[in-house]
Design a protein around this motif. Structure first.
Motif, PDB file in Angstrom:
ATOM      1  N   ARG A   1      36.554  56.670  41.356  1.00 23.27           N
ATOM      2  CA  ARG A   1      35.650  56.046  40.075  1.00 23.27           C
ATOM      3  C   ARG A   1      36.735  56.142  38.953  1.00 23.27           C
ATOM      4  O   ARG A   1      37.564  56.956  38.968  1.00 23.27           O
ATOM      5  CB  ARG A   1      34.415  57.234  39.888  1.00 23.27           C
ATOM      6  N   GLY A   2      36.438  55.262  38.001  1.00 19.20           N
ATOM      7  CA  GLY A   2      37.586  55.054  37.230  1.00 19.20           C
ATOM      8  C   GLY A   2      38.882  54.012  37.305  1.00 19.20           C
ATOM      9  O   GLY A   2      39.332  53.744  36.288  1.00 19.20           O
ATOM     10  N   TYR A   3      38.816  53.529  38.476  1.00 16.62           N
ATOM     11  CA  TYR A   3      40.034  52.682  38.900  1.00 16.62           C
ATOM     12  C   TYR A   3      39.754  51.442  39.584  1.00 16.62           C
ATOM     13  O   TYR A   3      38.664  51.310  40.206  1.00 16.62           O
ATOM     14  CB  TYR A   3      40.882  53.527  39.881  1.00 16.62           C
TER      15      TYR A   3
ATOM     16  N   SER B   1      33.480  52.601  36.207  1.00 21.22           N
ATOM     17  CA  SER B   1      34.402  53.340  35.555  1.00 21.22           C
ATOM     18  C   SER B   1      33.073  54.040  34.354  1.00 21.22           C
ATOM     19  O   SER B   1      33.054  53.456  33.390  1.00 21.22           O
ATOM     20  CB  SER B   1      35.392  52.862  34.768  1.00 21.22           C
TER      21      SER B   1
ATOM     22  N   GLU C   1      31.705  56.222  31.289  1.00 25.51           N
ATOM     23  CA  GLU C   1      32.379  56.500  30.089  1.00 25.51           C
ATOM     24  C   GLU C   1      32.681  58.032  29.844  1.00 25.51           C
ATOM     25  O   GLU C   1      33.576  58.279  29.400  1.00 25.51           O
ATOM     26  CB  GLU C   1      31.576  56.191  29.012  1.00 25.51           C
TER      27      GLU C   1
ATOM     28  N   TYR D   1      33.848  62.783  35.696  1.00 27.17           N
ATOM     29  CA  TYR D   1      35.163  62.773  36.173  1.00 27.17           C
ATOM     30  C   TYR D   1      35.467  64.116  36.604  1.00 27.17           C
ATOM     31  O   TYR D   1      36.597  64.369  37.168  1.00 27.17           O
ATOM     32  CB  TYR D   1      36.291  62.306  35.517  1.00 27.17           C
TER      33      TYR D   1
ATOM     34  N   THR E   1      41.246  47.086  33.428  1.00 25.58           N
ATOM     35  CA  THR E   1      40.396  48.321  33.384  1.00 25.58           C
ATOM     36  C   THR E   1      40.931  49.439  32.324  1.00 25.58           C
ATOM     37  O   THR E   1      40.180  50.054  31.788  1.00 25.58           O
ATOM     38  CB  THR E   1      40.300  49.182  34.796  1.00 25.58           C
TER      39      THR E   1
ATOM     40  N   THR F   1      42.125  54.713  31.021  1.00 23.39           N
ATOM     41  CA  THR F   1      41.086  55.808  30.593  1.00 23.39           C
ATOM     42  C   THR F   1      40.641  56.621  31.676  1.00 23.39           C
ATOM     43  O   THR F   1      40.251  57.713  31.797  1.00 23.39           O
ATOM     44  CB  THR F   1      40.092  55.326  29.476  1.00 23.39           C
ATOM     45  N   GLY F   2      40.111  55.905  32.534  1.00 21.75           N
ATOM     46  CA  GLY F   2      39.268  56.283  33.888  1.00 21.75           C
ATOM     47  C   GLY F   2      40.225  57.231  34.611  1.00 21.75           C
ATOM     48  O   GLY F   2      39.833  58.473  34.936  1.00 21.75           O
TER      49      GLY F   2
ATOM     50  N   ASN G   1      40.993  60.502  32.434  1.00 17.14           N
ATOM     51  CA  ASN G   1      39.800  61.326  32.423  1.00 17.14           C
ATOM     52  C   ASN G   1      39.961  62.489  33.515  1.00 17.14           C
ATOM     53  O   ASN G   1      39.263  63.529  33.329  1.00 17.14           O
ATOM     54  CB  ASN G   1      38.724  60.757  32.541  1.00 17.14           C
TER      55      ASN G   1
END
Length: 329
Positions: free
Chosen positions: A62-64, A69, A71, A76, A227, A230-231, A234
């Motif tokens: 997740r986030g990648y 992703s 917020e 995370y 992307t 940030t993901g 985190n």
């Protein structure tokens, strides 16, 4: 990658992208990447393991990449990410009650949490680069890192939302990614604000190492341009929250069979205190079923990409031994 199937699956409230290859009935191997990485880091192992009869599954965490992703920083934590993986295994493992696990960098940290929370899911764990570091009940992680390595230690520099993202954008994401993947400077990793890449800045005109092509770099750049970072960042920003959430597991040990592999120039392995922990007996105290430690010569942090055939052979050797041992029990 040629031969791999790619699909989106719904897990734990998010949509996750996975790459998979190999016979459906083969022993499942779950491959977890770190930062700033993607499923793509396992491109060599996916093909190599599938040719040996395994079914390799490599998600974008997740986030990648092409996975969702969320917020909020609270999305995370180790509990959320392990929840993703348990749900993923429920979707892809079929009638296999336990699977093999291979993980690198942040994927390794998540792998340790998975082994800690759900050892019933894991037959064996090949961990690359990051050893198990048990929870210290006396100090939060970021505070501890700052006290030992200073404010410019990379984990400390990653804490303020938006700050390092802005510095990466200013410095050039392509240069940032290239430097991280190809650097061979020993740890601890330091990111001074006046020179994000340290003393030896990467010249984009310099030739890339043989194991990391322009096409490889282009793939990473294309995904992170889409992307942002940030993901992935985190995960670092949730470290103190993980510390709060895992108080119940203070003093817990990893009970699954483990093989640990690192490169002699790895920035984690060369960080002060890590070699002593790994080779001095404390690592095996925290991981009682630690069966082997391998230090590969002339290799740095991204060992699975730099020494792909050697790493794949180590993975297969360990998992084959575990399967043979189970057959004789």
């Amino acid at each position: 990658m040629e031969g791999s199937d790619h699909r989106m699956v719904s897990v734990n409230g998010i949509t996750m992208h996975i790459a998979e290859q190999g016979p459906k009935e083969g022993p499942l191997v779950l491959l977890l990447h770190g930062f700033p990485d993607l499923w793509y880091t396992w491109r060599h192992q996916i093909g190599g393991l599938s040719s040996l009869g395994y079914r390799a599954v490599a998600p974008d965490l997740r986030g990648y990449g092409d996975s969702e992703s969320p917020e909020s920083l609270s999305e995370y934590t180790c509990l959320k990410v392990v929840g993703d993986l348990v749900a993923l295994l429920d979707r892809v493992a079929g009638d296999q009650d336990k699977v093999f696990l291979v993980a690198h960098d942040w994927g390794a940290i998540i792998g340790w949490f998975l082994c800690l929370f759900r050892p019933d899911k894991i037959k064996g764990f090949v961990c690359l680069s990051v050893p198990y570091m048990p929870r210290n009940p006396k100090v939060k992680p970021v505070q501890g890192f700052k006290a030992v390595f200073g404010d410019d230690y990379y984990i400390c520099r990653f804490q303020e939302p938006g700050e390092i993202e802005g510095e990466i954008a200013k410095a050039d994401p392509r240069r940032f990614l290239r430097n991280i993947f190809t650097v061979r400077k020993p740890g601890p990793p330091i990111l001074p604000k006046d020179n994000l890449f340290g003393a030896n800045q990467t010249d984009l005109n310099n030739e890339l190492p043989e194991w990391f092509s322009k096409e490889d770099l282009d793939f990473y750049v294309s995904k992170f341009e889409k992307t942002g970072f940030t993901g992935g960042l985190n995960y670092y920003r949730a470290m103190d929250l993980n510390w709060e959430l895992t108080a119940t597991w203070t003093g817990a040990k990893i009970q699954v069979p483990v093989k640990f592999i690192t490169g002699e120039f790895d920035m984690v392995y060369t960080t002060p205190g890590i070699k002593e922990y790994i080779h001095g007996g404390r690592f095996s105290e925290d991981v009682p079923n630690l069966q082997e430690i391998v230090v590969i010569e002339d290799a740095a942090h991204f060992i699975n990409q730099e020494k792909p055939q050697e790493v794949t052979a180590h993975i297969d050797d360990f998992f084959t031994k575990l399967q043979n041992n189970n057959k004789t029990m």
